[in-house]
Design a protein around this motif. Sequence first.
Motif, PDB file in Angstrom:
ATOM      1  N   HIS A   1      23.303 -35.271  -7.409  1.00 22.61           N
ATOM      2  CA  HIS A   1      23.073 -34.187  -8.366  1.00 22.61           C
ATOM      3  C   HIS A   1      21.847 -34.494  -9.225  1.00 22.61           C
ATOM      4  CE1 HIS A   1      24.042 -31.550 -11.902  1.00 22.61           C
ATOM      5  NE2 HIS A   1      24.397 -30.735 -10.926  1.00 22.61           N
ATOM      6  N   ALA A   2      21.728 -35.757  -9.671  1.00 23.38           N
ATOM      7  CA  ALA A   2      20.554 -36.160 -10.454  1.00 23.38           C
ATOM      8  C   ALA A   2      19.274 -36.005  -9.643  1.00 23.38           C
ATOM      9  CB  ALA A   2      20.712 -37.605 -10.919  1.00 23.38           C
ATOM     10  N   LEU A   3      19.368 -36.282  -8.342  1.00 24.00           N
ATOM     11  CA  LEU A   3      18.208 -36.139  -7.464  1.00 24.00           C
ATOM     12  C   LEU A   3      17.810 -34.676  -7.315  1.00 24.00           C
ATOM     13  CD1 LEU A   3      17.695 -37.928  -4.060  1.00 24.00           C
ATOM     14  CD2 LEU A   3      17.366 -35.475  -4.251  1.00 24.00           C
ATOM     15  N   VAL A   4      18.782 -33.831  -7.013  1.00 21.32           N
ATOM     16  CA  VAL A   4      18.492 -32.419  -6.740  1.00 21.32           C
ATOM     17  C   VAL A   4      17.983 -31.703  -7.985  1.00 21.32           C
ATOM     18  CG1 VAL A   4      19.526 -30.218  -6.096  1.00 21.32           C
ATOM     19  CG2 VAL A   4      20.100 -32.283  -4.815  1.00 21.32           C
ATOM     20  N   LYS A   5      18.573 -32.022  -9.159  1.00 18.17           N
ATOM     21  CA  LYS A   5      18.171 -31.341 -10.386  1.00 18.17           C
ATOM     22  C   LYS A   5      17.020 -32.050 -11.106  1.00 18.17           C
ATOM     23  CE  LYS A   5      20.586 -29.049 -13.138  1.00 18.17           C
ATOM     24  NZ  LYS A   5      21.502 -28.616 -14.235  1.00 18.17           N
ATOM     25  N   ASN A   6      16.630 -33.232 -10.620  1.00 17.59           N
ATOM     26  CA  ASN A   6      15.468 -33.932 -11.159  1.00 17.59           C
ATOM     27  C   ASN A   6      15.634 -34.303 -12.634  1.00 17.59           C
ATOM     28  OD1 ASN A   6      12.947 -34.953 -10.204  1.00 17.59           O
ATOM     29  ND2 ASN A   6      11.902 -33.546 -11.589  1.00 17.59           N
ATOM     30  N   TYR A   7      16.739 -34.989 -12.948  1.00 15.69           N
ATOM     31  CA  TYR A   7      16.926 -35.493 -14.308  1.00 15.69           C
ATOM     32  C   TYR A   7      17.224 -36.989 -14.257  1.00 15.69           C
ATOM     33  CZ  TYR A   7      22.005 -35.030 -13.376  1.00 15.69           C
ATOM     34  OH  TYR A   7      23.275 -35.117 -12.847  1.00 15.69           O
ATOM     35  N   ALA A   8      17.121 -37.623 -15.398  1.00 12.25           N
ATOM     36  CA  ALA A   8      17.319 -39.069 -15.492  1.00 12.25           C
ATOM     37  C   ALA A   8      18.599 -39.391 -16.248  1.00 12.25           C
ATOM     38  CB  ALA A   8      16.125 -39.719 -16.194  1.00 12.25           C
ATOM     39  N   ILE A   9      19.279 -40.447 -15.829  1.00 13.41           N
ATOM     40  CA  ILE A   9      20.451 -40.966 -16.524  1.00 13.41           C
ATOM     41  C   ILE A   9      20.060 -42.322 -17.092  1.00 13.41           C
ATOM     42  CG2 ILE A   9      22.878 -41.641 -16.320  1.00 13.41           C
ATOM     43  CD1 ILE A   9      22.883 -39.940 -13.683  1.00 13.41           C
ATOM     44  N   LEU A  10      20.091 -42.441 -18.408  1.00 13.30           N
ATOM     45  CA  LEU A  10      19.614 -43.650 -19.084  1.00 13.30           C
ATOM     46  C   LEU A  10      20.759 -44.336 -19.821  1.00 13.30           C
ATOM     47  CD1 LEU A  10      16.425 -42.048 -20.687  1.00 13.30           C
ATOM     48  CD2 LEU A  10      16.507 -43.391 -18.582  1.00 13.30           C
ATOM     49  N   GLY A  11      20.872 -45.634 -19.654  1.00 13.52           N
ATOM     50  CA  GLY A  11      21.856 -46.403 -20.411  1.00 13.52           C
ATOM     51  C   GLY A  11      21.216 -46.993 -21.655  1.00 13.52           C
ATOM     52  N   LEU A  12      22.008 -47.105 -22.718  1.00 12.32           N
ATOM     53  CA  LEU A  12      21.511 -47.724 -23.940  1.00 12.32           C
ATOM     54  C   LEU A  12      22.541 -48.728 -24.443  1.00 12.32           C
ATOM     55  CD1 LEU A  12      21.432 -47.822 -27.288  1.00 12.32           C
ATOM     56  CD2 LEU A  12      19.314 -47.983 -26.016  1.00 12.32           C
ATOM     57  N   HIS A  13      22.236 -50.001 -24.306  1.00 12.06           N
ATOM     58  CA  HIS A  13      23.046 -51.079 -24.870  1.00 12.06           C
ATOM     59  C   HIS A  13      22.207 -51.735 -25.948  1.00 12.06           C
ATOM     60  CE1 HIS A  13      25.258 -55.188 -24.232  1.00 12.06           C
ATOM     61  NE2 HIS A  13      25.464 -54.665 -25.424  1.00 12.06           N
ATOM     62  N   TRP A  14      22.400 -51.273 -27.191  1.00 14.12           N
ATOM     63  CA  TRP A  14      21.525 -51.727 -28.279  1.00 14.12           C
ATOM     64  C   TRP A  14      21.602 -53.231 -28.483  1.00 14.12           C
ATOM     65  CZ3 TRP A  14      23.143 -53.887 -33.023  1.00 14.12           C
ATOM     66  CH2 TRP A  14      22.088 -54.167 -33.907  1.00 14.12           C
ATOM     67  N   GLY A  15      22.789 -53.811 -28.324  1.00 10.62           N
ATOM     68  CA  GLY A  15      22.950 -55.229 -28.582  1.00 10.62           C
ATOM     69  C   GLY A  15      22.031 -56.113 -27.760  1.00 10.62           C
ATOM     70  N   LEU A  16      21.611 -55.652 -26.590  1.00 12.09           N
ATOM     71  CA  LEU A  16      20.728 -56.455 -25.740  1.00 12.09           C
ATOM     72  C   LEU A  16      19.373 -56.712 -26.390  1.00 12.09           C
ATOM     73  CD1 LEU A  16      21.239 -55.183 -22.070  1.00 12.09           C
ATOM     74  CD2 LEU A  16      21.885 -57.389 -23.039  1.00 12.09           C
ATOM     75  N   TYR A  17      18.948 -55.779 -27.258  1.00 10.06           N
ATOM     76  CA  TYR A  17      17.646 -55.971 -27.896  1.00 10.06           C
ATOM     77  C   TYR A  17      17.656 -57.200 -28.807  1.00 10.06           C
ATOM     78  CZ  TYR A  17      16.146 -51.465 -26.090  1.00 10.06           C
ATOM     79  OH  TYR A  17      15.793 -50.436 -25.254  1.00 10.06           O
ATOM     80  N   ASN A  18      18.843 -57.581 -29.304  1.00 11.10           N
ATOM     81  CA  ASN A  18      18.931 -58.770 -30.157  1.00 11.10           C
ATOM     82  C   ASN A  18      18.491 -60.025 -29.411  1.00 11.10           C
ATOM     83  OD1 ASN A  18      20.031 -57.989 -32.829  1.00 11.10           O
ATOM     84  ND2 ASN A  18      21.722 -57.181 -31.621  1.00 11.10           N
ATOM     85  N   THR A  19      18.725 -60.048 -28.110  1.00 14.05           N
ATOM     86  CA  THR A  19      18.345 -61.227 -27.323  1.00 14.05           C
ATOM     87  C   THR A  19      17.084 -60.999 -26.490  1.00 14.05           C
ATOM     88  OG1 THR A  19      19.873 -60.513 -25.580  1.00 14.05           O
ATOM     89  CG2 THR A  19      20.704 -62.090 -27.197  1.00 14.05           C
ATOM     90  N   LYS A  20      16.891 -59.780 -25.998  1.00  9.78           N
ATOM     91  CA  LYS A  20      15.761 -59.496 -25.111  1.00  9.78           C
ATOM     92  C   LYS A  20      14.472 -59.167 -25.854  1.00  9.78           C
ATOM     93  CE  LYS A  20      18.228 -59.680 -21.258  1.00  9.78           C
ATOM     94  NZ  LYS A  20      18.012 -60.708 -20.218  1.00  9.78           N
ATOM     95  N   ASP A  21      14.597 -58.528 -27.030  1.00  8.33           N
ATOM     96  CA  ASP A  21      13.398 -58.121 -27.772  1.00  8.33           C
ATOM     97  C   ASP A  21      13.740 -58.035 -29.262  1.00  8.33           C
ATOM     98  OD1 ASP A  21      10.965 -57.167 -28.576  1.00  8.33           O
ATOM     99  OD2 ASP A  21      11.055 -55.277 -27.479  1.00  8.33           O
ATOM    100  N   PRO A  22      14.065 -59.177 -29.884  1.00  2.00           N
ATOM    101  CA  PRO A  22      14.491 -59.149 -31.287  1.00  2.00           C
ATOM    102  C   PRO A  22      13.448 -58.602 -32.248  1.00  2.00           C
ATOM    103  CG  PRO A  22      14.107 -61.416 -30.532  1.00  2.00           C
ATOM    104  CD  PRO A  22      14.074 -60.546 -29.319  1.00  2.00           C
ATOM    105  N   ALA A  23      12.176 -58.734 -31.918  1.00  2.00           N
ATOM    106  CA  ALA A  23      11.138 -58.201 -32.806  1.00  2.00           C
ATOM    107  C   ALA A  23      11.254 -56.688 -32.929  1.00  2.00           C
ATOM    108  CB  ALA A  23       9.753 -58.585 -32.295  1.00  2.00           C
ATOM    109  N   ALA A  24      11.726 -56.045 -31.874  1.00  5.21           N
ATOM    110  CA  ALA A  24      11.877 -54.592 -31.902  1.00  5.21           C
ATOM    111  C   ALA A  24      12.944 -54.157 -32.898  1.00  5.21           C
ATOM    112  CB  ALA A  24      12.218 -54.069 -30.505  1.00  5.21           C
ATOM    113  N   ILE A  25      13.958 -55.003 -33.118  1.00  7.07           N
ATOM    114  CA  ILE A  25      15.008 -54.691 -34.089  1.00  7.07           C
ATOM    115  C   ILE A  25      14.411 -54.593 -35.489  1.00  7.07           C
ATOM    116  CG2 ILE A  25      17.143 -55.508 -35.144  1.00  7.07           C
ATOM    117  CD1 ILE A  25      17.650 -54.702 -32.335  1.00  7.07           C
TER     118      ILE A  25
END
Length: 317
Positions: free
Chosen positions: A238-262
């Motif tokens: 369905h995402a393919l046919v309608k051409n939309y994106a499904i995005l996940g957001l796990h905010w806690g990951l930024y604490n370890t992956k990109d803390p400066a962004a916090i």
Amino acid sequence: MQLEEVPDPQPGPGQLLLRVKAANVNFPDALLCRGQYQVRPPLPFTPGVEICGEVLAAGDGAGVAVGTRVLAQPPLPDGGFAELAVVDAGTVLPAPDALDDAEAAALHIGYQTGWFALHRRAHLQAGETLLVHAAAGGVGSAAVQLGRAAGARVIGVVGGPEKAAVARELGCDVVIDRRSEDVIKTVKEATGGRGADVIYDPVGGDAYAQSAKCVAFEGRIIVVGFASGTIPSPALNHALVKNYAILGLHWGLYNTKDPAAIGACHEELTKLAAQGVIKPLIGDRVPLEGAAGAVQRVADGVTTGRVVVVPGEAGTR
């Protein structure tokens, strides 16, 4: 949950002892108490994952002055539903002067989640249509305000007339009561058949199914959480046919992956708060004795805005 007297915690090197001024109640607190969260602290433990506190004492090398008001996430098992909490000095953020203690406690996780979701993940643009599920709740109300600050047209989906009134007060351009209105049909009518460019979904279940049917061409559905208790299984064809994106957001990951962004995000949120563009919606303030009931109400989905535990004070609205 029971209120108990325990020995006062003491800060070690690089740590701060905080007097808890206010502790925000989050949906994960209910999951933690039920043993249904991805983290399972040993029993007994103190819930409460975000607070506004005042520094009472600092350990060696902490580098934060006594009396400073800060936002913090006390590490479990010793969470924030308490009079005192110990945190690592390097993890705290300055509390915005424009917000009182309860508002400041509610600014952290919910608004950071909204900001990263809308800007880092979905790249929301001015003039686009943003659909927010559970728009009168703590997480949803933050997304509504951030969407308006970004220049988007905001559609809020809520459950019941009381929450609909709150969503209108927040500034939603269109409010849909899912209990009495057809969400998909109303979104299509409000957008001239196009659908919503960005959809913010902290609910899952039926809300996600509705999102997939009213997302625009090149739209983005942001999966933030599953407050409904049901984790959807997206149809990728369905995402393919309608051409939309499904995005996940796990905010806690930024604490370890990109803390400066916090920190950068907090600076932006502080500016928006100073301008009066964002202001956490506080639905209730309760004393420590009311923490268990507050967590239950948040779990039941009957609250509007944020419920905040304020130690040493009687509950006020």
